[in-house]
Scaffold this active site. Structure first.
Site, short mmCIF file in Angstrom:
data_model
loop_
_atom_site.label_atom_id
_atom_site.label_comp_id
_atom_site.label_asym_id
_atom_site.label_seq_id
_atom_site.Cartn_x
_atom_site.Cartn_y
_atom_site.Cartn_z
N GLU A 51 31.70 51.79 53.93
CA GLU A 51 30.99 50.73 54.66
C GLU A 51 31.62 50.61 56.03
O GLU A 51 32.83 50.45 56.16
CB GLU A 51 31.06 49.41 53.91
CG GLU A 51 30.34 48.25 54.59
CD GLU A 51 30.50 46.94 53.83
OE1 GLU A 51 30.35 46.95 52.59
OE2 GLU A 51 30.79 45.91 54.48
N GLU B 34 35.88 45.04 48.39
CA GLU B 34 36.89 44.37 49.23
C GLU B 34 37.79 43.43 48.43
O GLU B 34 37.99 42.27 48.79
CB GLU B 34 36.18 43.65 50.39
CG GLU B 34 35.47 44.64 51.30
CD GLU B 34 34.66 44.01 52.41
OE1 GLU B 34 34.58 42.76 52.47
OE2 GLU B 34 34.07 44.75 53.22
#
Length: 558
Positions: free
Chosen positions: A339, A221
């Site tokens: 994810e 991220e």
């Protein structure tokens, strides 16, 4: 013999003998073929009739054999969201690897892909040989980047994890620290290239120990406008990914099969992803995106969102956009959902760990498959309020059984399916798993008051029947009855919540409660009911149904 069912056989000009043969074998309604002549859309109170149409001519996508994936994270017990601390001892650093339920839950998939990573992976150092830095654990420090001190992975723990993964049959994707020994500007942007020294040391140790890693993923991220804590520009990230690919090629030089390289492990940003793919120079095997499309875990409207088909449809946009980027790039890179926990910040207790979440989860996997997403990683296997397993007891939550049924029944070839009837029935179709014949349907009823009676029509299908021309008449008659009783049946798996409560942590399969053996930790068998092929599929309110239809030849599945 083989009976082929063609479009012209559905016309009014059918010969009476042909109609009689079809009715005699398959009943008043042959699943997949005979359209229900009564109104498909007429509804009574609490009851509706509909039809699933499946295109059996060509497949629309092709997923990995081990499409189902789950994650393990680094969060320590002190990780709390909205006043609730839901992680317990589920971290890679403290998870009880001797727990029999955990072992059996992974083993039941044989294999289960496990993605090891999360926010704190960019603060992990690896205590490899020659590394003199202290191997400390994560502790809360609000003045530190991401609110935690730096953590460390001891090689003794790395040994334990890999031995466990090998025995349980897991395929490991390890998320590397992309911020190791890098500086950060005041605005959170990263300065300079990735420093791969610590990663190389870990990789060497892993190879020397004989541990198998399926893939190495760079960072978590750090991409685009939704980067967490720090961000890396797309061109720099592409350069870093090339460095990782070069490192893998060097370290695994003598291996016939090398680990794959994945990235960027972040939220979708169209411009960023487009540049990243273009500048990675085919060094990237898998493009990974994260999905939390239900909003924050504290949201009190999560259930309403999950039960809203229009809201669910909106979740397909980033899946579609990623495929467009890959197609336009001309690269061999494939897409994964690396994810997905639905609701970010650890999910929501009694929602993301309850039966209702299987509606979102299975619908997400169905949509991802349609857009040629090869693998779908659920956040998490255990940890937070969205684990497939209960964080404290390791007992499977309802989504675990949904995932296991998908893994066992939904094959690699994805078929186009559409439902005509009430708006809240979601339908997906795949070729059957581990078979060249047959297919599997997934039906999701988001309506709590309507029971659906569903017929199925499949374009260009052949019903396969045994042929025994040498048998005597009496034997032939007996054999035909046996074939009708054995071959011309389908298998159904009906999932419902215990006592009809959507927030239940207990799921029923065909009316029987699924529970783990408390002594052995054995995962219960998932047994279907046998239903006559010609009868409609009965989909109860707020239920999920997997339907395996064997003994049909579908051209798309060959």
């Amino acid at each position: 013999m083989i009976i082929k069912l063609r479009n012209d056989e559905l016309r009014p000009k059918l010969l009476a003998a042909e109609i009689g043969l079809l009715i005699g074998i398959f009943g008043l309604c042959v699943v997949m073929i005979i359209l229900i002549k009564t109104s498909l859309f007429s509804e009574k109170i609490g009851f509706a009739v509909g039809n699933v149409y499946v295109n059996g001519t060509t497949s629309v996508a092709y997923i990995d054999e081990d499409f189902v994936c789950a994650t393990l994270d680094w969060w320590p017990p002190q990780k709390c969201d909205y006043g609730t601390c839901s992680w317990g001892d589920s971290s890679l650093l403290n998870l009880d690897l001797n727990n029999r339920i955990l072992f059996n839950a992974i083993k039941a998939f044989s294999p289960l892909k496990l993605r090891l990573g999360g926010t704190l992976q960019n603060k992990v150092l690896y205590q490899t040989q020659g590394n003199q830095e202290p191997c400390s654990q994560f502790t809360i420090n609000t003045s530190e980047f991401l609110g935690y001190t730096q953590g460390c992975l001891p090689m003794s723990r790395w040994d334990e994890l890999n031995h466990f993964f090998q025995k349980s049959g897991a395929k490991v994707i390890f998320g590397l620290n992309a911020l190791s020994h890098r500086n950060t500007n005041m605005d959170g942007s990263i300065i300079g290239p990735w420093n791969s020294r610590n990663a190389e040391a870990l990789m060497k140790y892993t190879i020397d120990k004989g541990f198998t890693i399926h893939g190495w993923e760079l960072g978590n991220e750090l991409c685009g406008f939704n980067a967490i804590g720090a961000s890396i520009k797309a061109d720099q990230y592409a350069s870093d990914t090339i460095s990782l690919q070069n490192l893998v090629q060097k370290m695994y030089m003598n291996f016939a099969v090398k680990p794959i390289v994945l990235g960027p492990g972040g939220f979708f940003d169209e411009n960023w992803f487009t540049e990243y793919v273009a500048k990675s120079n085919n060094s990237l095997q898998v493009l990974t995106q994260h999905i939390y499309n239900l909003g924050p875990g504290v949201d009190t409207h999560l259930v309403k969102k999950i039960l809203n088909p229009w809201y669910l449809d909106g979740g397909s946009q980033s899946l579609k956009d990623v495929q467009n980027i890959l197609k336009e790039s001309g690269s061999q890179t494939v897409a994964w959902v690396g994810e997905a926990g639905g609701a970010y910040n650890s999910g929501h207790n009694r929602v993301s760990n309850a039966f209702v979440f299987s509606f979102w989860y299975l619908d997400q996997m169905g949509m991802a498959s349609l857009y040629d997403t090869k693998t779908y990683c659920r956040q998490t296997l255990i940890g937070g309020n969205y684990g497939l397993l209960n964080t404290a007891t390791f007992v499977p939550n309802p989504d675990y059984y949904s995932a296991l049924l998908w893994h066992r029944l939904m094959g690699r070839r994805v078929l186009s399916a559409s439902f005509n009837g009430i708006k809240k029935i979601r339908s997906y179709a795949h070729c059957a798993k581990h078979s060249r014949d047959g297919l599997t349907l997934l039906l999701i009823n988001l309506d709590g008051s309507i029971k659906a009676k569903v017929g199925v029509s499949i374009e260009n299908v052949t019903i396969i029947m045994a042929s025994t021309p040498d048998l005597k008449p009496t034997q032939e008659t007996k054999s035909s009855r046996n074939r009708e009783g054995e071959l011309f049946r389908r298998e159904e798996y009906h999932l419902t919540a215990k006592n009809g409560k959507l927030n239940s942590n207990t799921v029923l399969l065909n009316g029987k409660e699924l529970s783990v053996n408390s002594t052995t930790g054995i995962i219960p068998s998932l047994d279907p009911i046998q239903v006559k092929l010609g009868s409609p599929i009965m989909v109860a309110p707020f239920s999920i149904v997997f339907v395996h239809i064997p003994n049909v030849h579908v051209p798309a599945c060959r």
